[in-house]
Write an enzyme that holds these catalytic residues in place. Structure first.
Site, PDB file in Angstrom:
ATOM      1  N   GLU A 286      40.942  52.010  29.880  1.00 47.62           N
ATOM      2  CA  GLU A 286      40.422  51.203  28.768  1.00 47.62           C
ATOM      3  C   GLU A 286      40.337  49.783  29.296  1.00 47.62           C
ATOM      4  O   GLU A 286      41.353  49.210  29.689  1.00 47.62           O
ATOM      5  CB  GLU A 286      41.337  51.315  27.545  1.00 47.62           C
ATOM      6  CG  GLU A 286      40.686  50.824  26.255  1.00 47.62           C
ATOM      7  CD  GLU A 286      40.833  49.335  26.058  1.00 47.62           C
ATOM      8  OE1 GLU A 286      39.821  48.615  26.276  1.00 47.62           O
ATOM      9  OE2 GLU A 286      41.926  48.891  25.712  1.00 47.62           O
ATOM     10  N   CYS A 320      41.512  43.537  23.292  1.00 47.09           N
ATOM     11  CA  CYS A 320      40.250  44.086  23.791  1.00 47.09           C
ATOM     12  C   CYS A 320      39.291  44.343  22.638  1.00 47.09           C
ATOM     13  O   CYS A 320      38.079  44.406  22.827  1.00 47.09           O
ATOM     14  CB  CYS A 320      40.497  45.354  24.585  1.00 47.09           C
ATOM     15  SG  CYS A 320      41.529  46.562  23.752  1.00 47.09           S
TER      16      CYS A 320
END
Length: 515
Positions: A286, A320
């Site tokens: 990720e 994020c």
């Protein structure tokens, strides 16, 4: 029998008793600051002369802890320990493995404010953000425990007369978990226990800026009954230890959360078959995002401004999933911009031990300098509406910053900043807004604020992100409710906290028996 999963409640800090309990936890943790923490390899404590020092980003002269630093020799011992432990751990009843996670969740739940207080000191998280981080860690433990029990049942497949067929999952082997600093407890916990509960063993290399809370969690797993060698704690340099672990021929699985540059490099290294390696490594990554809040012409404009604010400035934009771009229909652009600026000017920035501060520091000096350099670029590319100032005299504090009137191709509309900066761009219509929203190399989260049902359906089809939200902020995914992971350069779309995440840590096996 386990009760059905539901997520851990967030603490209500308007209740005086909760505030006092959290303040007490902050005080207790402050007394623990500055201690030394060893590596943990095969259950043994290993102390090294070389240390990683963890500093409080809000009080940059305050040492949170000094952690022994692994080298390649110790990384090798950790791999061998994990490989040896795998030979027995893989055969442990999945329900027994799941029960260890449930016990670990209970331990953290009892010490919830303590773990949150560590996050305040080590990661610079404000109360609310730290509490949510700890709650998410508990959620990962509880959810994955239940998912493993479900996964152990296998999947139904067909059998012919005289033939019995089974389809089930088997562990992969040694897993290298490289966890980030921004969710120093939650993501570290989730990416460590997913391989553990599925029967794999783990070598954990936490972020060098937040290694203390990781050490605390490994101790929790030990207290919950995890056998030695199933998890090995080896903080160290990414270039030295991280690469060594990724390259190792006995590594079967790698799970990484961090920047795109590091993630892509790791992905490339993992693809190389090393001498003595008899398998292809699986990689779960990720890598971040450049996430957009789209505001339609008929949106609730107060909701739009609030959604942009929360998405952009929660934990100083160090997520994020942070909404670092706001794309607004031209007919309501000025009003939404004005409302968001007014809200941002009321945000408080300061030491996160003070509950009244909405934003704390950014993680370290390197991040501070990077964000401030992007702000300077933004001033040239657009119009600075508020913020833009930083103060690193005592900690690494940056004011919430809004930059308006940006071209969709501007640098700060395209590159991940990972700080409290949001870029505003004007769209001619809804089609144009989606076009702008999709014009980055990332595809992690997004939000659309609209009352138009046709536009909602259009965005479902065309807004190319892994997590899409309507009429709310684009941050705050909850385990089991909003499985999390993105498209394009945001990663491998491995949905953490989702029903198929654990299967990524296993291999499917078909057994056919004639009778």
């Amino acid at each position: 029998m386990l009760q059905p999963y539901k997520h851990e409640p967030f603490t209500d800090f308007t209740v005086e008793a909760n505030r006092k309990a959290f303040e007490e936890a902050l005080g207790l943790v402050e007394k623990e600051l500055g201690k030394e923490y060893p590596l943990i390899i095969n259950g043994e404590r290993v102390t090294t002369e070389d240390k990683i020092q963890s500093w409080n980003p809000a009080r940059k002269d305050q040492l949170v802890g000094s952690v022994s630093k692994a080298n390649q020799d110790l990384a090798e011992k950790a791999i061998q320990s994990a490989d040896e432990a795998f030979q027995t751990w893989r055969n442990v009843n999945p329900e027994e493995r799941a029960n260890i996670l449930v016990k670990a969740a209970a331990i953290i739940r009892r010490r919830k404010h303590e773990f949150s207080a560590w996050l305040v000191h080590e990661a610079g998280k404000p109360w609310k953000e730290a509490d949510a981080d700890t709650a998410e860690a508990i959620d990962f433990l509880e959810y994955y425990a239940r998912q493993m029990i479900e996964l152990n049942r296998g999947k139904e497949i067909l059998s012919r007369p005289g033939e019995q067929n089974r389809y089930f999952y088997t562990p992969m082997g040694v897993t290298v978990t490289i966890s980030p600093w921004n969710f120093a407890l939650a993501i570290m916990v989730g990416t460590a226990v997913a391989p553990i509960v599925t029967g794999n063993t783990v070598v954990l290399k936490p972020a060098s800026t937040t290694p203390v809370v990781a050490a605390k969690f490994v101790e929790v797993l030990e207290d919950a009954g995890l056998p030695k060698g199933v998890i090995n704690y080896v903080p160290g340099s990414g270039a030295e230890v991280g690469d060594y672990l990724v390259d190792h021929p006995k590594t079967s699985l790698i799970t990484f959360t961090g920047s795109k540059d590091v993630g892509v490099r790791l992905y490339e290294r993992a693809a190389v078959v090393r001498p003595g390696q008899n398998h292809l490594k699986r990689v779960i990554v990720e890598m971040g995002g450049k996430d957009t809040v789209v505001v339609d012409r008929d949106a609730d404009l107060d909701l739009a401004a609030e959604s942009i604010l929360v998405s952009a400035f929660g934990f100083s934009g160090q997520k994020c999933s942070a909404g670092s771009r706001a794309v607004i229909h031209k007919d309501v652009y000025d009003e939404v911009l004005e409302k968001t600026v007014a809200l941002a000017k009321n945000l408080t920035v300061g030491d996160p031990t003070n509950r009244d501060n909405y934003m704390g520091p950014v993680i370290d000096e390197k991040a501070f300098e990077k964000i401030m350099s992007y702000i300077e670029i933004g001033k040239k590319e657009g119009r600075l509406m508020t913020g833009g100032e930083g103060d690193s005299s005592t900690g690494f504090f940056i004011q919430p910053t809004i930059i308006a009137d940006l071209d969709p191709e501007a640098v700060i509309m395209q590159e991940e900043i990972f700080g409290p900066v949001v870029a505003f761009s004007k769209a001619n219509d809804f089609d144009h807004a989606l076009e702008i929203a999709n014009n980055t190399e990332y595809g992690l989260t997004g939000a659309v604020i609209t009352r138009n049902r046709a536009h909602i359906e259009q965005a479902k089809r065309e807004f190319h992100v892994g997590n899409l939200y309507f009429n709310r902020n684009c941050t705050g995914a909850i385990v089991g409710y909003h499985p999390f992971g993105g498209f394009k350069m945001s990663g491998t779309d491995s949905k953490a906290g989702g029903p198929d995440y654990l299967a990524l840590h296993m291999q499917a096996k078909t057994v056919s028996e004639m009778y």
